[in-house]
Scaffold this motif. Structure first.
Motif, PDB file in Angstrom:
ATOM      1  N   LEU A 167       0.882  -1.169   0.000  1.00 26.51           N
ATOM      2  CA  LEU A 167       0.000   0.000   0.000  1.00 26.51           C
ATOM      3  C   LEU A 167       0.916   1.214   0.000  1.00 26.51           C
ATOM      4  N   GLY A 168       0.969   1.919  -1.120  1.00 31.79           N
ATOM      5  CA  GLY A 168       1.954   2.983  -1.314  1.00 31.79           C
ATOM      6  C   GLY A 168       3.132   2.390  -2.060  1.00 31.79           C
ATOM      7  N   CYS A 169       3.652   3.167  -3.015  1.00 35.15           N
ATOM      8  CA  CYS A 169       4.813   2.644  -3.756  1.00 35.15           C
ATOM      9  C   CYS A 169       5.871   3.739  -3.884  1.00 35.15           C
ATOM     10  N   GLY A 170       6.187   4.346  -2.728  1.00 29.61           N
ATOM     11  CA  GLY A 170       7.190   5.405  -2.705  1.00 29.61           C
ATOM     12  C   GLY A 170       8.575   4.825  -2.444  1.00 29.61           C
ATOM     13  N   THR A 171       9.427   5.637  -1.832  1.00 31.32           N
ATOM     14  CA  THR A 171      10.835   5.288  -1.640  1.00 31.32           C
ATOM     15  C   THR A 171      11.021   3.960  -0.919  1.00 31.32           C
ATOM     16  N   ILE A 172      10.340   3.801   0.224  1.00 31.32           N
ATOM     17  CA  ILE A 172      10.639   2.621   1.039  1.00 31.32           C
ATOM     18  C   ILE A 172       9.952   1.381   0.476  1.00 31.32           C
ATOM     19  N   ALA A 173       8.742   1.544  -0.067  1.00 30.93           N
ATOM     20  CA  ALA A 173       8.053   0.395  -0.670  1.00 30.93           C
ATOM     21  C   ALA A 173       8.865  -0.144  -1.845  1.00 30.93           C
ATOM     22  N   ALA A 174       9.327   0.766  -2.706  1.00 31.29           N
ATOM     23  CA  ALA A 174      10.082   0.334  -3.885  1.00 31.29           C
ATOM     24  C   ALA A 174      11.380  -0.362  -3.455  1.00 31.29           C
ATOM     25  N   SER A 216       3.784  -2.750   8.990  1.00 32.47           N
ATOM     26  CA  SER A 216       3.721  -1.301   8.753  1.00 32.47           C
ATOM     27  C   SER A 216       5.100  -0.665   8.836  1.00 32.47           C
ATOM     28  N   LEU A 217       5.373   0.140   7.812  1.00 30.01           N
ATOM     29  CA  LEU A 217       6.625   0.910   7.803  1.00 30.01           C
ATOM     30  C   LEU A 217       6.403   2.319   8.320  1.00 30.01           C
ATOM     31  N   VAL A 218       5.141   2.642   8.572  1.00 30.74           N
ATOM     32  CA  VAL A 218       4.802   4.027   8.935  1.00 30.74           C
ATOM     33  C   VAL A 218       5.431   4.361  10.288  1.00 30.74           C
ATOM     34  N   SER A 219       6.344   5.320  10.259  1.00 31.32           N
ATOM     35  CA  SER A 219       7.196   5.568  11.426  1.00 31.32           C
ATOM     36  C   SER A 219       6.396   5.886  12.694  1.00 31.32           C
ATOM     37  N   THR A 220       5.286   6.591  12.547  1.00 35.71           N
ATOM     38  CA  THR A 220       4.538   7.006  13.740  1.00 35.71           C
ATOM     39  C   THR A 220       3.463   6.000  14.159  1.00 35.71           C
ATOM     40  N   GLU A 266      -6.736   6.924   6.741  1.00 41.93           N
ATOM     41  CA  GLU A 266      -7.650   6.920   5.601  1.00 41.93           C
ATOM     42  C   GLU A 266      -7.466   5.642   4.773  1.00 41.93           C
ATOM     43  N   VAL A 267      -6.197   5.282   4.518  1.00 42.64           N
ATOM     44  CA  VAL A 267      -5.924   4.109   3.669  1.00 42.64           C
ATOM     45  C   VAL A 267      -6.431   2.827   4.348  1.00 42.64           C
ATOM     46  N   LEU A 268      -6.124   2.644   5.632  1.00 41.13           N
ATOM     47  CA  LEU A 268      -6.519   1.400   6.300  1.00 41.13           C
ATOM     48  C   LEU A 268      -8.023   1.328   6.561  1.00 41.13           C
ATOM     49  N   LEU A 300      16.088   1.028   6.244  1.00 39.23           N
ATOM     50  CA  LEU A 300      16.537   2.113   5.372  1.00 39.23           C
ATOM     51  C   LEU A 300      16.446   1.636   3.914  1.00 39.23           C
ATOM     52  N   PRO A 301      16.459   2.561   2.950  1.00 37.03           N
ATOM     53  CA  PRO A 301      16.327   2.143   1.542  1.00 37.03           C
ATOM     54  C   PRO A 301      17.437   1.203   1.054  1.00 37.03           C
ATOM     55  N   SER A 302      18.527   1.073   1.825  1.00 37.77           N
ATOM     56  CA  SER A 302      19.605   0.150   1.410  1.00 37.77           C
ATOM     57  C   SER A 302      19.135  -1.303   1.415  1.00 37.77           C
ATOM     58  N   VAL A 314       1.564  -4.029  -6.352  1.00 38.46           N
ATOM     59  CA  VAL A 314       1.892  -2.683  -5.852  1.00 38.46           C
ATOM     60  C   VAL A 314       0.869  -1.656  -6.309  1.00 38.46           C
ATOM     61  N   SER A 315       0.747  -0.587  -5.502  1.00 41.41           N
ATOM     62  CA  SER A 315      -0.110   0.535  -5.886  1.00 41.41           C
ATOM     63  C   SER A 315       0.452   1.162  -7.151  1.00 41.41           C
ATOM     64  N   LYS A 316      -0.459   1.757  -7.928  1.00 45.03           N
ATOM     65  CA  LYS A 316       0.020   2.506  -9.101  1.00 45.03           C
ATOM     66  C   LYS A 316       0.673   3.816  -8.648  1.00 45.03           C
ATOM     67  N   ARG A 317       0.400   4.202  -7.402  1.00 45.54           N
ATOM     68  CA  ARG A 317       0.906   5.472  -6.865  1.00 45.54           C
ATOM     69  C   ARG A 317       2.404   5.579  -7.105  1.00 45.54           C
ATOM     70  N   SER A 318       2.918   6.814  -7.122  1.00 43.82           N
ATOM     71  CA  SER A 318       4.327   7.056  -7.440  1.00 43.82           C
ATOM     72  C   SER A 318       4.655   6.266  -8.714  1.00 43.82           C
ATOM     73  N   VAL A 330       2.618  -1.830   4.638  1.00 41.19           N
ATOM     74  CA  VAL A 330       1.934  -0.532   4.641  1.00 41.19           C
ATOM     75  C   VAL A 330       3.007   0.550   4.543  1.00 41.19           C
ATOM     76  N   CYS A 331       3.033   1.236   3.406  1.00 39.67           N
ATOM     77  CA  CYS A 331       4.152   2.158   3.119  1.00 39.67           C
ATOM     78  C   CYS A 331       3.655   3.537   2.719  1.00 39.67           C
ATOM     79  N   VAL A 332       2.612   4.011   3.390  1.00 36.17           N
ATOM     80  CA  VAL A 332       2.120   5.365   3.105  1.00 36.17           C
ATOM     81  C   VAL A 332       2.657   6.331   4.159  1.00 36.17           C
ATOM     82  N   LEU A 333       2.427   7.614   3.948  1.00 37.96           N
ATOM     83  CA  LEU A 333       2.899   8.613   4.913  1.00 37.96           C
ATOM     84  C   LEU A 333       2.026   8.560   6.170  1.00 37.96           C
ATOM     85  N   PRO A 334       2.566   9.001   7.313  1.00 35.45           N
ATOM     86  CA  PRO A 334       1.784   8.964   8.548  1.00 35.45           C
ATOM     87  C   PRO A 334       0.403   9.603   8.392  1.00 35.45           C
ATOM     88  N   SER A 335       0.329  10.724   7.670  1.00 31.47           N
ATOM     89  CA  SER A 335      -0.958  11.430   7.528  1.00 31.47           C
ATOM     90  C   SER A 335      -1.955  10.634   6.685  1.00 31.47           C
TER      91      SER A 335
HETATM   92  N1  NDP Z   1      12.023   6.690   3.120  1.00 29.45           N
HETATM   93  C1  NDP Z   1      12.571   5.980   4.115  1.00 29.45           C
HETATM   94  O1  NDP Z   1      13.804   5.782   4.180  1.00 29.45           O
HETATM   95  C2  NDP Z   1      11.729   5.375   5.178  1.00 29.45           C
HETATM   96  C3  NDP Z   1      10.353   5.626   5.270  1.00 29.45           C
HETATM   97  N2  NDP Z   1       9.611   5.062   6.244  1.00 29.45           N
HETATM   98  C4  NDP Z   1       8.177   5.290   6.366  1.00 29.45           C
HETATM   99  O2  NDP Z   1       7.529   4.737   5.232  1.00 29.45           O
HETATM  100  C5  NDP Z   1       6.412   5.515   4.893  1.00 29.45           C
HETATM  101  C6  NDP Z   1       6.542   5.908   3.445  1.00 29.45           C
HETATM  102  O3  NDP Z   1       7.708   6.709   3.311  1.00 29.45           O
HETATM  103  P1  NDP Z   1       8.336   7.019   1.882  1.00 29.45           P
HETATM  104  O4  NDP Z   1       8.350   5.785   1.067  1.00 29.45           O
HETATM  105  O5  NDP Z   1       9.608   7.718   2.151  1.00 29.45           O
HETATM  106  O6  NDP Z   1       7.253   8.064   1.351  1.00 29.45           O
HETATM  107  P2  NDP Z   1       6.790   8.340  -0.129  1.00 29.45           P
HETATM  108  O7  NDP Z   1       6.130   9.684  -0.122  1.00 29.45           O
HETATM  109  O8  NDP Z   1       7.902   8.101  -1.078  1.00 29.45           O
HETATM  110  O9  NDP Z   1       5.669   7.211  -0.344  1.00 29.45           O
HETATM  111  C7  NDP Z   1       4.352   7.300   0.107  1.00 29.45           C
HETATM  112  C8  NDP Z   1       3.520   6.511  -0.870  1.00 29.45           C
HETATM  113  O10 NDP Z   1       2.173   6.439  -0.445  1.00 29.45           O
HETATM  114  C9  NDP Z   1       1.358   6.629  -1.609  1.00 29.45           C
HETATM  115  N3  NDP Z   1      -0.010   6.932  -1.251  1.00 29.45           N
HETATM  116  C10 NDP Z   1      -0.539   8.092  -0.809  1.00 29.45           C
HETATM  117  N4  NDP Z   1      -1.870   7.942  -0.610  1.00 29.45           N
HETATM  118  C11 NDP Z   1      -2.180   6.668  -0.952  1.00 29.45           C
HETATM  119  C12 NDP Z   1      -3.380   5.917  -1.013  1.00 29.45           C
HETATM  120  N5  NDP Z   1      -4.561   6.437  -0.650  1.00 29.45           N
HETATM  121  N6  NDP Z   1      -3.320   4.635  -1.419  1.00 29.45           N
HETATM  122  C13 NDP Z   1      -2.150   4.070  -1.766  1.00 29.45           C
HETATM  123  N7  NDP Z   1      -0.984   4.737  -1.752  1.00 29.45           N
HETATM  124  C14 NDP Z   1      -1.002   6.009  -1.360  1.00 29.45           C
HETATM  125  C15 NDP Z   1       2.088   7.712  -2.348  1.00 29.45           C
HETATM  126  O11 NDP Z   1       1.647   7.804  -3.693  1.00 29.45           O
HETATM  127  P3  NDP Z   1       1.774   9.191  -4.513  1.00 29.45           P
HETATM  128  O12 NDP Z   1       3.239   9.498  -4.618  1.00 29.45           O
HETATM  129  O13 NDP Z   1       1.162   8.849  -5.827  1.00 29.45           O
HETATM  130  O14 NDP Z   1       1.012  10.207  -3.722  1.00 29.45           O
HETATM  131  C16 NDP Z   1       3.502   7.138  -2.266  1.00 29.45           C
HETATM  132  O15 NDP Z   1       3.676   6.088  -3.202  1.00 29.45           O
HETATM  133  C17 NDP Z   1       6.374   6.721   5.831  1.00 29.45           C
HETATM  134  O16 NDP Z   1       5.374   6.519   6.793  1.00 29.45           O
HETATM  135  C18 NDP Z   1       7.751   6.759   6.443  1.00 29.45           C
HETATM  136  O17 NDP Z   1       7.682   7.174   7.789  1.00 29.45           O
HETATM  137  C19 NDP Z   1      10.179   4.155   7.107  1.00 29.45           C
HETATM  138  C20 NDP Z   1      11.511   3.860   7.035  1.00 29.45           C
HETATM  139  C21 NDP Z   1      12.394   4.504   6.111  1.00 29.45           C
END
Ligand code: NDP
Length: 278
Positions: free
Chosen positions: A13-20, A106-110, A90-92, A133-135, A41-45, A81-86
């Motif tokens: 859920l979420g495909c940002g830095t840490i999910a990828a 859950s990877l969500v830090s908070t 909503e996602v869950l 960490l991303p490593s 994976v989510s299409k997000r990011s 679970v790899c979305v931002l704390p905020s």
């Molecule tokens: N980066 C790091 O090194 C680390 C991060 N973390 C934790 O991991 C979490 C993610 O961090 P990070 O990967 O850096 O953040 P990113 O901003 O890179 O990733 C957040 C992801 O959540 C997606 N997203 C937002 N809303 C939704 C939704 N409704 N449904 C599905 N996906 C959604 C975003 O998509 P879009 O971009 O399209 O909005 C994005 O892909 C955070 O809570 C952070 O605390 C934990 C350890 C290390």
């Protein structure tokens, strides 16, 4: 539910830095003990999800085109679970977990375990929190996991290593040395500036510092499962030699104690007991 370590289907859920990074590390693992049949994976990011598909192909990766996170859950058994704390609540709150099938990490830090249990309605035995960490993408990360689980630890080991923590409180304390990455670089930069000030060419100084600290770190890692190892390395310094002198000087100047004090302050910030400032 008994979680297997074979043919796992992972959903993100979420495909940002840490999910990828996690998906890359697990999908490229050659560990035979733990096998992954597919990653959803989510299409997000979009650039990150597309990069995963391009690297590992459709046999391994499916991007959820509809944007409906329930589809990811319905196709997976381990959910990262790899979305931002905020975005967490909503996602869950918009998806339904299956008690028989799902484990969430859950990877969500908070996020806290009670909060994740409440939001997912899963039993406590199926809910985990992880920090890395991303490593982990290159199998060089060490994951922190709470609560302890031998099976989940096995699943995370291909990312570079995993320490199961007794409690969330212990996990918070274990996070603190990772915050000393910045100060480590600051020490190296200080070494560089000092050498340049004393006439060493900058390129030579930079190369030498990077390579020397790598060697030091490799020795530190070699037997790190033994808590006595760091003491042994200190005692191994030549008696009366310049390394021993440097330790004595830094101790006398309060530099080593100030590390403890800096870590106390970071802990205060992480636990909301202060602003972290020394
Ligand atoms: N980066 C790091 O090194 C680390 C991060 N973390 C934790 O991991 C979490 C993610 O961090 P990070 O990967 O850096 O953040 P990113 O901003 O890179 O990733 C957040 C992801 O959540 C997606 N997203 C937002 N809303 C939704 C939704 N409704 N449904 C599905 N996906 C959604 C975003 O998509 P879009 O971009 O399209 O909005 C994005 O892909 C955070 O809570 C952070 O605390 C934990 C350890 C290390």
């Amino acid at each position: 539910m008994i979680l297997s370590t074979k043919d796992l289907k992972c959903g993100f859920l979420g495909c940002g830095t840490i999910a990828a990074a996690i998906a890359t590390g697990l999908a490229s693992s050659s560990d035979e003990e733990v096998t992954f049949s597919h990653f959803h994976v989510s299409k997000r990011s979009a650039s990150k999800s597309a990069a995963l598909l391009s690297r590992f192909g459709p046999d391994k990766i499916t991007i959820c085109e509809s944007g409906d996170n329930q589809e990811i859950l319905d196709s997976s058994n381990v959910i990262f679970v790899c979305v931002l704390p905020s975005q967490l609540e909503e996602v869950l709150s918009k998806v339904k977990f299956d008690h028989e099938r799902h484990t969430i990490i859950s990877l969500v830090s908070t996020s806290t375990l009670p909060q994740l249990i409440s939001l997912s309605s899963l039993p406590p035995t199926s809910v985990f929190k992880m920090i890395c960490l991303p490593s982990v993408a290159t199998h060089d990360g060490t994951c922190l996991l709470v609560p302890k689980s031998e099976t989940v630890k096995k699943i995370l080991l291909p990312l570079g290593g995993c320490v199961g923590c007794e409690s969330e409180d212990i996990m918070t304390k274990m996070m603190i040395p990772a915050c000393l990455m910045g100060p480590m670089y600051a020490i190296m930069k200080g070494n560089l500036d000092w050498m340049v000030k004393n006439g060493v060419p900058a390129e030579d100084a930079s190369y030498y510092i990077g390579r020397t600290y790598l060697g030091i770190a490799k020795d530190a890692e070699a037997k790190c499962t033994d808590p006595k190892h760091f003491t042994d390395l200190i005692e191994e310094q030549t008696p009366g030699g310049i390394n021993q002198q440097a330790i004595e000087n830094l101790t006398k100047l309060g530099a080593l104690d100030s590390y403890d004090k800096a870590m106390d302050k970071i802990l205060e910030r992480l636990t909301g007991r202060g602003d972290g400032k020394a």
